[in-house]
Design an enzyme around this catalytic site. Structure first.
Site, PDB file in Angstrom:
ATOM      1  CG  ASN A   1      45.992  89.443  19.356  1.00 28.00           C
ATOM      2  OD1 ASN A   1      46.025  90.380  20.154  1.00 28.00           O
ATOM      3  ND2 ASN A   1      46.588  88.290  19.587  1.00 28.00           N
TER       4      ASN A   1
ATOM      5  CG  HIS B   1      56.537  88.348  20.289  1.00 27.28           C
ATOM      6  ND1 HIS B   1      56.821  87.054  19.920  1.00 27.28           N
ATOM      7  CD2 HIS B   1      55.255  88.340  20.731  1.00 27.28           C
ATOM      8  CE1 HIS B   1      55.750  86.289  20.113  1.00 27.28           C
ATOM      9  NE2 HIS B   1      54.784  87.042  20.610  1.00 27.28           N
TER      10      HIS B   1
ATOM     11  CD  GLU C   1      56.704  93.477  19.563  1.00 28.97           C
ATOM     12  OE1 GLU C   1      55.544  93.917  19.722  1.00 28.97           O
ATOM     13  OE2 GLU C   1      57.211  92.653  20.333  1.00 28.97           O
TER      14      GLU C   1
ATOM     15  CB  SER D   1      52.534  92.381  21.369  1.00 32.00           C
ATOM     16  OG  SER D   1      53.590  92.061  22.248  1.00 32.00           O
TER      17      SER D   1
ATOM     18  CG  ASP E   1      56.949  91.165  14.811  1.00 33.16           C
ATOM     19  OD1 ASP E   1      55.951  91.112  14.064  1.00 33.16           O
ATOM     20  OD2 ASP E   1      57.124  90.397  15.766  1.00 33.16           O
TER      21      ASP E   1
ATOM     22  CG  HIS F   1      50.193  93.365  17.738  1.00 32.80           C
ATOM     23  ND1 HIS F   1      49.093  92.687  18.211  1.00 32.80           N
ATOM     24  CD2 HIS F   1      51.276  92.674  18.167  1.00 32.80           C
ATOM     25  CE1 HIS F   1      49.492  91.639  18.899  1.00 32.80           C
ATOM     26  NE2 HIS F   1      50.814  91.604  18.898  1.00 32.80           N
TER      27      HIS F   1
ATOM     28  CE  LYS G   1      49.357  88.173  17.360  1.00 32.61           C
ATOM     29  NZ  LYS G   1      50.774  88.154  17.579  1.00 32.61           N
TER      30      LYS G   1
HETATM   31  C1  PLP Z   1      51.736  87.177  17.906  1.00 36.33           C
HETATM   32  C2  PLP Z   1      53.075  87.712  17.626  1.00 36.33           C
HETATM   33  C3  PLP Z   1      54.010  86.981  16.896  1.00 36.33           C
HETATM   34  C4  PLP Z   1      53.787  85.549  16.507  1.00 36.33           C
HETATM   35  O1  PLP Z   1      52.861  85.422  15.486  1.00 36.33           O
HETATM   36  P1  PLP Z   1      52.049  84.047  15.336  1.00 36.33           P
HETATM   37  O2  PLP Z   1      51.584  84.060  13.937  1.00 36.33           O
HETATM   38  O3  PLP Z   1      50.948  84.108  16.332  1.00 36.33           O
HETATM   39  O4  PLP Z   1      53.018  82.947  15.610  1.00 36.33           O
HETATM   40  C5  PLP Z   1      55.204  87.592  16.576  1.00 36.33           C
HETATM   41  N1  PLP Z   1      55.479  88.847  16.971  1.00 36.33           N
HETATM   42  C6  PLP Z   1      54.607  89.567  17.698  1.00 36.33           C
HETATM   43  C7  PLP Z   1      54.966  90.943  18.097  1.00 36.33           C
HETATM   44  C8  PLP Z   1      53.389  89.023  18.059  1.00 36.33           C
HETATM   45  O5  PLP Z   1      52.547  89.723  18.812  1.00 36.33           O
END
Ligand code: PLP
Length: 409
Positions: free
Chosen positions: A66, A152, A199, A203, A228, A231, A262
């Site tokens: 990522n 997620h 999100e 993801s 969230d 990404h 990421k």
């Molecule tokens: C990767 C991810 C997370 C978690 O983030 P980390 O910092 O890796 O713990 C949360 N939400 C989504 C949508 C993700 O893809």
């Protein structure tokens, strides 16, 4: 509370959670996982630089990470990390609330708040810790949380942990979301807190949420909205703040969640919000209060990453990334995100396709249930602004081969 009475057990929410199988032994459980084609294992993977990795003594192009902007190996961020080590040492020593709150953490939070256009921001040790800390701090058993079905795992787990009633709407289905909002407002007392969760860039599918319409709905029904941007941060928007920025909605989203693991190329998670919400989290978020602060040097390096994302160099990297995405046009539906799913269907075929890819020199992971819904196993490839064009074009040829052998539905 009995199973029947707890709405969490009845809701369609336990998507992506393995069902309780009633197995008598761990060995039986493991056999069952294997038989479903759902076996997972850890494989040591060494980065060789320039998006190549070594795995099982083989060198592969990495299309699994990522690291969308190539910042995970950016020299300026490495320098900032070393500088941070010499200024602040390597361990925080305690929780933020005891003595672990370093000036580096505070500086980073100010930068994130400025980037996100909010009063304040709060750093956690991971994106997962943000969700698990924030949602139960904000909601309790008298409240309602409404999630997009493809949210997620950390958002789903956090919603369940909060004890609130959990409702799920089909992916990006605004009509259904509105219907749920209406029925909750009709049936529950007026002070019930409602939190909508989505999100920004999904993801495992790489598509985006209709955020403008969701903001309208949350205003209409007096709900809160958590987005969230794991990404989206660094990837979308003129200054890289995310989809909320590219849609002009930064000031209208109550809780903007993100990760530094990421596009920012490091580790850690954050929540950007009003001062009031951040104060509540400092007092109530258990994954913040009862966990040692992230290494201050990491926060110092993250300051550099956030600056870089917002700089002219960040803008150039985002435009390079869009060019890389366009190299796969025709193979994939046109979209702005660097996450490209190649839907296959069965677990076995997805695993075989990933194996074929590895034999051809590409690391492209197979993603299976419960990460994605059943019968939608896929290859998930992710592009970076710094992938060489020739690697992407060679990957394109391999995808065409997969299509020719009917692996792709
Ligand atoms: C990767 C991810 C997370 C978690 O983030 P980390 O910092 O890796 O713990 C949360 N939400 C989504 C949508 C993700 O893809």
């Amino acid at each position: 509370m009995t199973k029947e009475k707890n709405p969490n057990f009845d809701s369609p929410c336990p998507i992506r959670l393995l069902p309780w199988l009633g197995m008598s032994s761990i060995a039986e459980q493991l056999t069952h996982i294997r038989e479903q084609g759902l076996w997972r294992e850890l494989v040591a993977t060494s980065p060789l630089g320039e998006h190549k990795i070594e795995r099982n003594s083989k060198t592969l192009w990495n299309f699994a990470s990522n690291d969308y902007l190539g910042l995970a190996s950016h020299p300026a961020i490495r320098e900032a990390l070393i500088d941070g080590l010499s200024r602040f040492g390597h361990g925080a020593g305690a929780s933020r609330l005891i003595c672990g709150s370093s000036p580096a953490h505070h500086a980073l939070e100010e930068k994130i708040a400025a980037c996100k256009g909010t009063d304040r921001a709060l750093l956690f040790s991971s994106g997962f810790a943000v969700a698990i800390g924030t949602i139960p701090a904000l909601l309790g058993k008298d409240d309602v949380v409404i999630l997009d079905k493809l949210s997620h795992a950390c958002l789903i787990d956090a919603a369940r942990l909060s004890g609130a009633t959990v409702r799920v709407f089909p992916h990006n289905d605004l009509t259904k979301l509105e219907k749920i909002l209406r029925s909750v407002r009709e049936k529950y007392p007026s002070q019930t807190r409602i939190l909508i969760i989505t999100e920004s860039v999904f993801s495992m599918d790489g598509d985006t949420a209709p955020l403008a319409e969701m903001v309208e709905l949350k205003e209409q029904f007096g709900a809160l909205l958590l987005v969230d941007e794991a990404h989206g941060f660094g990837v979308l928007g003129d200054t890289g703040a995310g989809l909320s920025e590219s849609l002009g909605l930064r000031g209208k989203i109550d809780l903007q969640m993100g990760t530094l693991s990421k596009a920012a190329g490091l580790a850690g998670g954050f929540l950007a919000a009003s001062g009031e919400i951040i104060d509540l989290l400092v007092n109530r978020a258990r994954s913040l209060i009862y966990s040692t602060a992230p290494p201050p040097a990491l926060a110092w390096a993250a300051c550099r990453a956030v600056d870089l994302i917002g700089s002219a160099e960040g803008r150039t990297l985002r435009s390079d990334l869009q060019k890389k995405i366009r190299l796969l046009t025709g193979i994939t539906k046109p979209h702005a995100s660097p996450i490209i799913p190649l839907i296959i269907g069965s677990n076995e075929n997805a695993l075989q396709a990933a194996k074929n890819m590895a034999n051809a020199g590409f690391l492209v992971p197979a993603i299976r249930y419960p990460t994605v819904p059943k019968n939608s196993a896929r290859l998930r490839l992710s592009l970076s602004a710094t992938h060489p064009d020739e690697a992407i074009l060679a990957l394109r040829d391999q995808i065409s081969l997969l299509q020719a052998t009917n692996f792709l539905s």
